[in-house]
Design a protein around this motif. Structure first.
Motif, PDB file in Angstrom:
ATOM      1  N   SER A 280      67.760 103.842 207.799  1.00  0.00           N
ATOM      2  CA  SER A 280      66.984 102.488 207.844  1.00  0.00           C
ATOM      3  C   SER A 280      65.759 102.503 207.071  1.00  0.00           C
ATOM      4  CB  SER A 280      66.373 102.455 209.184  1.00  0.00           C
ATOM      5  OG  SER A 280      67.500 102.104 210.170  1.00  0.00           O
ATOM      6  N   GLY A 281      65.109 103.827 206.745  1.00  0.00           N
ATOM      7  CA  GLY A 281      64.095 103.719 205.776  1.00  0.00           C
ATOM      8  C   GLY A 281      64.338 103.537 204.495  1.00  0.00           C
ATOM      9  N   TYR A 282      65.850 104.075 204.283  1.00  0.00           N
ATOM     10  CA  TYR A 282      66.186 103.785 202.650  1.00  0.00           C
ATOM     11  C   TYR A 282      66.627 102.288 202.485  1.00  0.00           C
ATOM     12  CZ  TYR A 282      68.925 104.422 198.344  1.00  0.00           C
ATOM     13  OH  TYR A 282      69.264 104.212 197.134  1.00  0.00           O
ATOM     14  N   ALA A 283      67.317 101.907 203.630  1.00  0.00           N
ATOM     15  CA  ALA A 283      67.728 100.479 203.281  1.00  0.00           C
ATOM     16  C   ALA A 283      66.514  99.656 203.174  1.00  0.00           C
ATOM     17  CB  ALA A 283      68.340 100.106 204.699  1.00  0.00           C
ATOM     18  N   ARG A 284      65.345  99.612 203.781  1.00  0.00           N
ATOM     19  CA  ARG A 284      64.233  98.932 203.532  1.00  0.00           C
ATOM     20  C   ARG A 284      63.594  99.154 202.168  1.00  0.00           C
ATOM     21  NH1 ARG A 284      63.259 100.640 208.876  1.00  0.00           N
ATOM     22  NH2 ARG A 284      61.980 102.205 208.133  1.00  0.00           N
ATOM     23  N   HIS A 285      63.643 100.353 201.950  1.00  0.00           N
ATOM     24  CA  HIS A 285      63.318 100.613 200.399  1.00  0.00           C
ATOM     25  C   HIS A 285      64.094  99.861 199.323  1.00  0.00           C
ATOM     26  CE1 HIS A 285      61.872 102.747 196.728  1.00  0.00           C
ATOM     27  NE2 HIS A 285      62.851 103.558 196.637  1.00  0.00           N
ATOM     28  N   VAL A 286      65.570  99.936 199.469  1.00  0.00           N
ATOM     29  CA  VAL A 286      66.610  99.021 198.610  1.00  0.00           C
ATOM     30  C   VAL A 286      65.991  97.716 198.621  1.00  0.00           C
ATOM     31  CG1 VAL A 286      68.809  98.407 198.378  1.00  0.00           C
ATOM     32  CG2 VAL A 286      68.313 100.966 199.090  1.00  0.00           C
ATOM     33  N   ALA A 287      65.886  97.259 199.911  1.00  0.00           N
ATOM     34  CA  ALA A 287      65.545  95.599 200.228  1.00  0.00           C
ATOM     35  C   ALA A 287      64.234  95.206 199.612  1.00  0.00           C
ATOM     36  CB  ALA A 287      65.667  95.342 201.383  1.00  0.00           C
ATOM     37  N   THR A 288      63.434  96.275 199.083  1.00  0.00           N
ATOM     38  CA  THR A 288      62.034  95.844 198.820  1.00  0.00           C
ATOM     39  C   THR A 288      62.003  96.247 197.372  1.00  0.00           C
ATOM     40  OG1 THR A 288      61.295  97.801 199.907  1.00  0.00           O
ATOM     41  CG2 THR A 288      61.226  95.659 201.068  1.00  0.00           C
ATOM     42  N   ASP A 289      61.158  97.543 197.297  1.00  0.00           N
ATOM     43  CA  ASP A 289      60.738  97.934 195.661  1.00  0.00           C
ATOM     44  C   ASP A 289      62.093  98.304 194.868  1.00  0.00           C
ATOM     45  OD1 ASP A 289      58.265  98.141 196.920  1.00  0.00           O
ATOM     46  OD2 ASP A 289      58.357 100.330 197.355  1.00  0.00           O
ATOM     47  N   MET A 290      63.070  98.642 195.256  1.00  0.00           N
ATOM     48  CA  MET A 290      64.307  98.941 194.424  1.00  0.00           C
ATOM     49  C   MET A 290      64.748  97.457 193.971  1.00  0.00           C
ATOM     50  SD  MET A 290      67.475 101.243 194.990  1.00  0.00           S
ATOM     51  CE  MET A 290      66.612 102.607 195.366  1.00  0.00           C
ATOM     52  N   LEU A 291      64.808  96.474 194.971  1.00  0.00           N
ATOM     53  CA  LEU A 291      65.427  95.158 194.774  1.00  0.00           C
ATOM     54  C   LEU A 291      64.555  94.600 193.507  1.00  0.00           C
ATOM     55  CD1 LEU A 291      67.488  92.821 195.095  1.00  0.00           C
ATOM     56  CD2 LEU A 291      65.947  92.143 197.070  1.00  0.00           C
ATOM     57  N   ALA A 292      63.282  94.701 193.639  1.00  0.00           N
ATOM     58  CA  ALA A 292      62.349  93.821 192.938  1.00  0.00           C
ATOM     59  C   ALA A 292      62.672  94.376 191.429  1.00  0.00           C
ATOM     60  CB  ALA A 292      60.709  94.156 193.495  1.00  0.00           C
ATOM     61  N   ALA A 293      62.768  95.631 191.098  1.00  0.00           N
ATOM     62  CA  ALA A 293      63.193  96.130 189.982  1.00  0.00           C
ATOM     63  C   ALA A 293      64.316  95.889 189.352  1.00  0.00           C
ATOM     64  CB  ALA A 293      62.804  97.664 189.898  1.00  0.00           C
ATOM     65  N   CYS A 294      65.395  95.750 190.187  1.00  0.00           N
ATOM     66  CA  CYS A 294      66.692  95.693 189.650  1.00  0.00           C
ATOM     67  C   CYS A 294      67.299  94.291 189.473  1.00  0.00           C
ATOM     68  CB  CYS A 294      67.496  96.577 190.673  1.00  0.00           C
ATOM     69  SG  CYS A 294      67.262  98.153 190.536  1.00  0.00           S
ATOM     70  N   ALA A 295      66.972  93.395 190.392  1.00  0.00           N
ATOM     71  CA  ALA A 295      67.448  92.096 190.634  1.00  0.00           C
ATOM     72  C   ALA A 295      67.438  91.561 189.151  1.00  0.00           C
ATOM     73  CB  ALA A 295      66.517  91.100 191.274  1.00  0.00           C
ATOM     74  N   PRO A 296      66.529  91.416 188.244  1.00  0.00           N
ATOM     75  CA  PRO A 296      66.544  90.908 186.870  1.00  0.00           C
ATOM     76  C   PRO A 296      67.750  91.243 186.123  1.00  0.00           C
ATOM     77  CG  PRO A 296      64.265  91.578 187.188  1.00  0.00           C
ATOM     78  CD  PRO A 296      65.103  92.476 188.345  1.00  0.00           C
ATOM     79  N   TYR A 297      68.434  92.288 186.281  1.00  0.00           N
ATOM     80  CA  TYR A 297      69.932  92.938 185.498  1.00  0.00           C
ATOM     81  C   TYR A 297      71.083  92.619 186.125  1.00  0.00           C
ATOM     82  CZ  TYR A 297      66.004  95.555 183.345  1.00  0.00           C
ATOM     83  OH  TYR A 297      64.987  96.077 182.685  1.00  0.00           O
ATOM     84  N   ALA A 298      70.982  91.976 187.401  1.00  0.00           N
ATOM     85  CA  ALA A 298      72.359  91.839 188.098  1.00  0.00           C
ATOM     86  C   ALA A 298      72.532  90.319 188.586  1.00  0.00           C
ATOM     87  CB  ALA A 298      72.227  92.671 189.390  1.00  0.00           C
ATOM     88  N   ARG A 299      73.839  90.077 188.693  1.00  0.00           N
ATOM     89  CA  ARG A 299      74.115  88.765 189.329  1.00  0.00           C
ATOM     90  C   ARG A 299      74.480  88.971 191.033  1.00  0.00           C
ATOM     91  NH1 ARG A 299      79.814  85.425 188.469  1.00  0.00           N
ATOM     92  NH2 ARG A 299      78.985  83.734 189.970  1.00  0.00           N
ATOM     93  N   TRP A 300      75.102  90.273 191.171  1.00  0.00           N
ATOM     94  CA  TRP A 300      75.301  90.310 192.800  1.00  0.00           C
ATOM     95  C   TRP A 300      74.467  91.505 193.419  1.00  0.00           C
ATOM     96  CZ3 TRP A 300      78.979  87.120 193.967  1.00  0.00           C
ATOM     97  CH2 TRP A 300      79.972  86.426 192.873  1.00  0.00           C
ATOM     98  N   ILE A 301      74.538  91.454 194.506  1.00  0.00           N
ATOM     99  CA  ILE A 301      73.952  92.758 195.464  1.00  0.00           C
ATOM    100  C   ILE A 301      75.314  92.907 196.431  1.00  0.00           C
ATOM    101  CG2 ILE A 301      73.047  91.120 197.055  1.00  0.00           C
ATOM    102  CD1 ILE A 301      70.754  93.291 197.117  1.00  0.00           C
ATOM    103  N   ASP A 302      75.332  94.612 196.315  1.00  0.00           N
ATOM    104  CA  ASP A 302      76.550  94.864 197.417  1.00  0.00           C
ATOM    105  C   ASP A 302      75.800  96.159 198.225  1.00  0.00           C
ATOM    106  OD1 ASP A 302      78.813  95.888 198.158  1.00  0.00           O
ATOM    107  OD2 ASP A 302      79.739  95.992 196.154  1.00  0.00           O
ATOM    108  N   VAL A 303      76.600  96.446 199.147  1.00  0.00           N
ATOM    109  CA  VAL A 303      76.377  97.415 200.240  1.00  0.00           C
ATOM    110  C   VAL A 303      77.490  98.246 200.704  1.00  0.00           C
ATOM    111  CG1 VAL A 303      76.090  95.836 202.305  1.00  0.00           C
ATOM    112  CG2 VAL A 303      74.740  98.015 202.115  1.00  0.00           C
ATOM    113  N   PHE A 304      77.243  99.227 201.009  1.00  0.00           N
ATOM    114  CA  PHE A 304      78.471 100.254 201.532  1.00  0.00           C
ATOM    115  C   PHE A 304      78.074 100.154 202.936  1.00  0.00           C
ATOM    116  CE2 PHE A 304      80.968 104.384 201.597  1.00  0.00           C
ATOM    117  CZ  PHE A 304      82.023 104.020 202.102  1.00  0.00           C
ATOM    118  N   CYS A 305      78.873  99.184 203.698  1.00  0.00           N
ATOM    119  CA  CYS A 305      78.727  99.048 205.158  1.00  0.00           C
ATOM    120  C   CYS A 305      79.776  99.845 205.912  1.00  0.00           C
ATOM    121  CB  CYS A 305      79.060  97.726 205.508  1.00  0.00           C
ATOM    122  SG  CYS A 305      78.428  97.079 207.398  1.00  0.00           S
TER     123      CYS A 305
END
Length: 400
Positions: free
Chosen positions: A181-206
């Motif tokens: 859960s902590g890692y998912a929050r990290h992905v959804a916040t700091d990591m997403l902010a840095a990565c979104a400019p390079y991508a069209r899609w977001i994916d997750v291994f559910c």
């Protein structure tokens, strides 16, 4: 057609079977034209019709009775990585069960690789795919799992791949052991902010052992809010919430779909979310194959993709996936070819690829065979005569 001295148009003539994927243009769901020709101009399809009526062009390719079809659209691949995991494959073939745990080994090697090494490996794989007729490729991150490493992977992918997907939520890295859960929050916040400019899609291994439904939702909804479109690794190892979450969020694709309940199948059939099946994974992991026939009969849209990656499927051959889908998943040759072309385009919500109507991007595959059926009929045999991507020939004998 252009009459300038520069090479801007090409006619592919004497086509024995032209697969257009335009049902109204010819026979059946594949819209097959016989004794046909196709003209490419300025990177798009400019004309199709009887070979006897083909207009002149700057260059010509004599198909000599071969089949011609749209280039394959591979809508699921993990190509930014270092190293390989042949020993893991050998262990599975000796009876060890696949769990996805080897992803962390690739993460370690990828983190230690230089930009140039990752870039060169990506180029090698994309070239390998093009030589086999794949002209559109989706490429995911997911082997970095830190802000810096995921951003790097996406930046490199965006230099070369047609479609780029942020998969920071691939597995939980060692730094967050026991705290998905902590890692998912990290992905959804700091990591997403840095990565979104390079991508069209977001994916997750559910999936069990990766991210549960609530964690997957948090990541996907954050990505949607940041302007990325969702797709989901869903129901690969067990039945679970992945498919219905994908449908609820109008994801372009739910990928794997190996273990489906009746409710999952109904949800896919009543939505525009594509069920993307990855038969190379089941071949390489000895998992059960997904039931394509069940999905098709229910009315779901099905795509085929390779899932090329160093662990669960190190194959980039769409022809191989077509053959396995026909042999072991209940698909007809025509359905499998459609799913590897037009189906992949739908999984990427693209209208310019996966078909050969006038105005489509000129992604064209000439087979060294008389019919698309040979892709399943002659598995393992090289059958690519020539490949064009956006009107530029990237493989095969050169035009005259």
């Amino acid at each position: 057609m252009s009459t300038s001295s520069s090479t801007t148009s090409t006619v592919i003539t004497n086509i024995g079977e032209l697969v257009t994927n335009e049902p109204g243009a010819g026979e059946g769901a594949l819209g097959i034209l016989r004794d046909a020709a196709l003209v490419i101009e300025e990177g798009v399809v400019a004309w199709t019709g009887p070979a006897s009526d083909a207009p002149a062009a700057d260059t010509a390719f004599d198909a000599a009775g071969r089949a011609v079809l749209p280039g394959f659209v591979d809508s699921h691949a993990h190509l930014v990585f270092a190293g390989e995991r042949a020993e893991e494959f050998a262990a599975r073939m000796s009876g060890e069960k696949y769990t996805g745990g080897g992803i962390r080994r690739t993460v370690e090697r990828t983190r230690g690789a230089s930009d140039d090494a990752l870039r060169a490996n990506l180029r090698r794989l994309l070239d390998e795919m093009a030589r086999q007729g794949t002209t559109t490729v989706e490429c995911k991150s997911g082997y970095g799992l830190t802000v810096e490493q995921e951003e790097r992977a996406l930046r490199i992918a965006a230099e070369q791949a047609d479609e780029v997907t942020f998969l920071g939520a691939h597995v939980v890295p060692v730094e967050y052991d026991g705290d998905a859960s902590g890692y998912a929050r990290h992905v959804a916040t700091d990591m997403l902010a840095a990565c979104a400019p390079y991508a069209r899609w977001i994916d997750v291994f559910c999936e069990r052992g990766a991210f549960d439904g609530d964690q997957a939702r948090e990541v996907l909804e954050a990505g949607i809010a940041a302007g990325l479109a969702p797709r989901v690794h869903a129901n690969q190892l067990t039945e679970g919430p992945g498919v219905r979450l994908a449908v609820e969020l109008d994801a372009a694709s739910a990928d794997h779909c190996t273990f489906l309940s009746d409710a999952d199948v109904d949800a896919l059939a009543s939505s525009r979310t594509v069920a993307t099946l990855l038969p190379g994974v089941e071949f390489s992991t000895r998992q059960p194959y997904p039931d394509a026939r069940r999905l098709l009969d229910a009315g779901a849209t099905v795509a085929l993709a390779c899932d090329c990656n160093p662990g669960s499927c190190y194959s980039s051959s769409m022809a191989f996936c077509i053959a396995v889908a026909v042999r072991d998943m209940g698909m007809t040759p025509a359905e499998a070819v459609w799913s590897a072309t037009a189906g992949g385009a739908r999984a990427l919500r693209r209208t310019d690829v996966g078909h050969l109507a006038v105005g489509a991007r000129a992604d064209v595959l000439a087979l060294d065979a008389a019919s698309h059926i040979h892709l399943a009929y002659r598995p393992g045999v090289p059958q690519v005569a020539a490949v064009w991507k956006a009107g530029v020939q990237v493989a095969g004998a050169q035009v005259a």
